[in-house]
Design an enzyme around this catalytic site. Sequence first.
Site, short mmCIF file in Angstrom:
data_model
loop_
_atom_site.label_atom_id
_atom_site.label_comp_id
_atom_site.label_asym_id
_atom_site.label_seq_id
_atom_site.Cartn_x
_atom_site.Cartn_y
_atom_site.Cartn_z
N HIS A 40 1.01 -0.85 0.10
CA HIS A 40 -0.04 -0.08 0.00
C HIS A 40 0.95 1.17 0.08
O HIS A 40 2.03 1.16 0.38
CB HIS A 40 -1.07 0.09 1.19
CG HIS A 40 -0.18 0.02 2.59
ND1 HIS A 40 0.47 -0.99 3.32
CD2 HIS A 40 0.22 1.25 3.23
CE1 HIS A 40 1.01 -0.49 4.21
NE2 HIS A 40 1.00 0.66 4.00
N HIS A 125 5.51 6.00 -0.89
CA HIS A 125 6.50 4.89 -1.14
C HIS A 125 5.57 3.50 -0.98
O HIS A 125 4.52 3.76 -0.23
CB HIS A 125 7.87 4.70 -0.63
CG HIS A 125 7.61 4.64 0.85
ND1 HIS A 125 7.25 5.85 1.67
CD2 HIS A 125 7.63 3.49 1.80
CE1 HIS A 125 7.11 5.27 3.12
NE2 HIS A 125 7.49 3.90 3.03
#
Length: 182
Positions: A40, A125
């Site tokens: 995620h 990220h």
Amino acid sequence: MRLFVAIPVSPSVSKELESWAQDHKHTLPFRKWTHPSDYHITLQFLGDTSAAQLEELAAALKKVRANAFSLTWSGIGTFGPPAAPRVLWGAVSGDLKGLSALHEGIIRATSSVGFVPEDRPYAPHITLAKGFADANRMPIEAATSIASSFSWEIDQFVLMLTHMNESPMYEIIDRFPLHKHE
């Protein structure tokens, strides 16, 4: 409940990330590799949240207005010392203005119900692994190679619950759709 707001990674990108991880685990000895179901992009870490706060939080997140946008997995990076990084992550590119607008909207919404944003700059990220575990230096060339980049449409954000010491360790407990482009 330990909660955070995130962008889920599409199944096709998750599969590509998992394949990359499998190909590199032998040359990149990290202590813990992220379960493919847990990939995620965090939008905001919220931390410990009571059941009473959850209802107010969900109502505030439902008010976030943002357009759908597209992101691309575009490389690999690390946090921590380059020779022995704490985190190995997948970089994202694409509509970073759309991502930033969503992040800012979520910060405003959660602030309105008492959550405090982190004071460090937002660095989107996808965490791939944690805790480099080799006495030798990490081979940078192995960590930076990706076969190709993969894009996906971001049409929702989610509220996730952390189950410590489990794998997979994250559970989506609510979904919030983004507006489709007209």
